[in-house]
Design a protein around this motif. Sequence first.
Motif, PDB file in Angstrom:
ATOM      1  N   ILE A   1       0.857  -1.196   0.000  1.00  0.00           N
ATOM      2  CA  ILE A   1       0.000   0.000   0.000  1.00  0.00           C
ATOM      3  C   ILE A   1       0.892   1.246   0.000  1.00  0.00           C
ATOM      4  N   LYS A   2       1.927   1.244   0.842  1.00  0.00           N
ATOM      5  CA  LYS A   2       2.871   2.360   0.900  1.00  0.00           C
ATOM      6  C   LYS A   2       3.529   2.577  -0.466  1.00  0.00           C
ATOM      7  N   ASP A   3       3.944   1.500  -1.120  1.00  0.00           N
ATOM      8  CA  ASP A   3       4.553   1.609  -2.453  1.00  0.00           C
ATOM      9  C   ASP A   3       3.626   2.336  -3.424  1.00  0.00           C
ATOM     10  N   HIS A   4       2.372   1.949  -3.431  1.00  0.00           N
ATOM     11  CA  HIS A   4       1.414   2.558  -4.361  1.00  0.00           C
ATOM     12  C   HIS A   4       1.144   4.026  -4.021  1.00  0.00           C
ATOM     13  N   ILE A   5       1.114   4.354  -2.752  1.00  0.00           N
ATOM     14  CA  ILE A   5       0.935   5.755  -2.348  1.00  0.00           C
ATOM     15  C   ILE A   5       2.121   6.576  -2.841  1.00  0.00           C
ATOM     16  N   GLU A   6       3.323   6.098  -2.568  1.00  0.00           N
ATOM     17  CA  GLU A   6       4.532   6.833  -2.935  1.00  0.00           C
ATOM     18  C   GLU A   6       4.694   6.997  -4.442  1.00  0.00           C
ATOM     19  N   ARG A   7       4.167   6.081  -5.219  1.00  0.00           N
ATOM     20  CA  ARG A   7       4.258   6.173  -6.678  1.00  0.00           C
ATOM     21  C   ARG A   7       3.064   6.902  -7.295  1.00  0.00           C
ATOM     22  N   GLY A   8       2.168   7.377  -6.438  1.00  0.00           N
ATOM     23  CA  GLY A   8       1.029   8.153  -6.925  1.00  0.00           C
ATOM     24  C   GLY A   8      -0.080   7.330  -7.547  1.00  0.00           C
ATOM     25  N   ASN A   9      -0.111   6.042  -7.267  1.00  0.00           N
ATOM     26  CA  ASN A   9      -1.141   5.165  -7.829  1.00  0.00           C
ATOM     27  C   ASN A   9      -2.394   5.085  -6.974  1.00  0.00           C
ATOM     28  N   LEU A  10      -2.317   5.572  -5.766  1.00  0.00           N
ATOM     29  CA  LEU A  10      -3.407   5.380  -4.814  1.00  0.00           C
ATOM     30  C   LEU A  10      -3.633   6.672  -4.048  1.00  0.00           C
ATOM     31  N   ASN A  11      -4.892   7.084  -4.002  1.00  0.00           N
ATOM     32  CA  ASN A  11      -5.225   8.237  -3.161  1.00  0.00           C
ATOM     33  C   ASN A  11      -6.476   7.911  -2.364  1.00  0.00           C
ATOM     34  N   PHE A  12      -6.656   8.636  -1.303  1.00  0.00           N
ATOM     35  CA  PHE A  12      -7.758   8.352  -0.384  1.00  0.00           C
ATOM     36  C   PHE A  12      -8.783   9.473  -0.352  1.00  0.00           C
ATOM     37  N   SER A  13      -8.936  10.200  -1.431  1.00  0.00           N
ATOM     38  CA  SER A  13      -9.842  11.351  -1.454  1.00  0.00           C
ATOM     39  C   SER A  13     -11.308  10.957  -1.282  1.00  0.00           C
ATOM     40  N   SER A  14     -11.672   9.730  -1.590  1.00  0.00           N
ATOM     41  CA  SER A  14     -13.062   9.279  -1.450  1.00  0.00           C
ATOM     42  C   SER A  14     -13.235   8.264  -0.334  1.00  0.00           C
ATOM     43  N   LEU A  15     -12.206   8.060   0.477  1.00  0.00           N
ATOM     44  CA  LEU A  15     -12.236   7.026   1.500  1.00  0.00           C
ATOM     45  C   LEU A  15     -13.273   7.321   2.573  1.00  0.00           C
ATOM     46  N   LYS A  16     -14.072   6.312   2.877  1.00  0.00           N
ATOM     47  CA  LYS A  16     -15.085   6.422   3.927  1.00  0.00           C
ATOM     48  C   LYS A  16     -14.766   5.519   5.111  1.00  0.00           C
ATOM     49  N   PHE A  17     -14.076   4.409   4.854  1.00  0.00           N
ATOM     50  CA  PHE A  17     -13.759   3.440   5.896  1.00  0.00           C
ATOM     51  C   PHE A  17     -12.310   3.002   5.795  1.00  0.00           C
ATOM     52  N   CYS A  18     -11.670   2.855   6.953  1.00  0.00           N
ATOM     53  CA  CYS A  18     -10.322   2.317   7.036  1.00  0.00           C
ATOM     54  C   CYS A  18     -10.332   1.261   8.143  1.00  0.00           C
ATOM     55  N   VAL A  19      -9.961   0.042   7.789  1.00  0.00           N
ATOM     56  CA  VAL A  19      -9.954  -1.068   8.741  1.00  0.00           C
ATOM     57  C   VAL A  19      -8.520  -1.530   8.944  1.00  0.00           C
ATOM     58  N   LEU A  20      -8.094  -1.592  10.199  1.00  0.00           N
ATOM     59  CA  LEU A  20      -6.797  -2.171  10.547  1.00  0.00           C
ATOM     60  C   LEU A  20      -7.081  -3.533  11.154  1.00  0.00           C
ATOM     61  N   ASP A  21      -6.943  -4.556  10.351  1.00  0.00           N
ATOM     62  CA  ASP A  21      -7.214  -5.917  10.811  1.00  0.00           C
ATOM     63  C   ASP A  21      -5.898  -6.541  11.260  1.00  0.00           C
ATOM     64  N   GLU A  22      -5.907  -7.133  12.439  1.00  0.00           N
ATOM     65  CA  GLU A  22      -4.690  -7.728  12.990  1.00  0.00           C
ATOM     66  C   GLU A  22      -3.601  -6.655  13.179  1.00  0.00           C
ATOM     67  N   ALA A  23      -3.997  -5.514  13.709  1.00  0.00           N
ATOM     68  CA  ALA A  23      -3.058  -4.403  13.894  1.00  0.00           C
ATOM     69  C   ALA A  23      -1.866  -4.802  14.755  1.00  0.00           C
ATOM     70  N   ASP A  24      -2.096  -5.607  15.773  1.00  0.00           N
ATOM     71  CA  ASP A  24      -0.982  -6.043  16.616  1.00  0.00           C
ATOM     72  C   ASP A  24       0.025  -6.852  15.808  1.00  0.00           C
ATOM     73  N   GLY A  25      -0.459  -7.648  14.858  1.00  0.00           N
ATOM     74  CA  GLY A  25       0.430  -8.416  13.992  1.00  0.00           C
ATOM     75  C   GLY A  25       1.279  -7.509  13.114  1.00  0.00           C
ATOM     76  N   MET A  26       0.669  -6.429  12.607  1.00  0.00           N
ATOM     77  CA  MET A  26       1.424  -5.486  11.782  1.00  0.00           C
ATOM     78  C   MET A  26       2.544  -4.835  12.601  1.00  0.00           C
ATOM     79  N   LEU A  27       2.254  -4.492  13.844  1.00  0.00           N
ATOM     80  CA  LEU A  27       3.263  -3.868  14.702  1.00  0.00           C
ATOM     81  C   LEU A  27       4.386  -4.848  15.034  1.00  0.00           C
ATOM     82  N   LYS A  28       4.021  -6.088  15.348  1.00  0.00           N
ATOM     83  CA  LYS A  28       5.026  -7.115  15.662  1.00  0.00           C
ATOM     84  C   LYS A  28       5.931  -7.407  14.468  1.00  0.00           C
TER      85      LYS A  28
END
Length: 139
Positions: free
Chosen positions: A92-119
Amino acid sequence: MGKTLAFVLPILESLTNGPTKGSRKICYGKAPSVLVLLPTRELAKQVYAEFEVYGGSLNLTGCCLYRGAPYRSQVTSLKRGVDIVIGTPGRIKDHIERGNLNFSSLKFCVLDEADGMLKMGFADDVELILGKVKDVTKV
């Protein structure tokens, strides 16, 4: 599967029966309404499969972004426009940095297994991504 449906179904309900009901237009290059972040490609593919089954029947489109999958097809999907983006923080970060992804219409953001991402050491990537998300319902 049950946990996934616990957030998939309310999001789909909101997207299809919310305040914009009836005015939803399929348009080329639209920004996503939903972002779901997961720590692994296996989980991302599993959640994407659930969204495809239920969202597909509602004419909602999505893409699954993770390393190891062809980058070019991911870019094509994003340029075509999707309702739902599911993926791992690094890709996701790669696509943001390359300008392929924007969140101008985003209504929902889900962090699933957030503890796993941190670990797994994704804290900086998740912070960067969430920094791009403004005025969104975070689940």
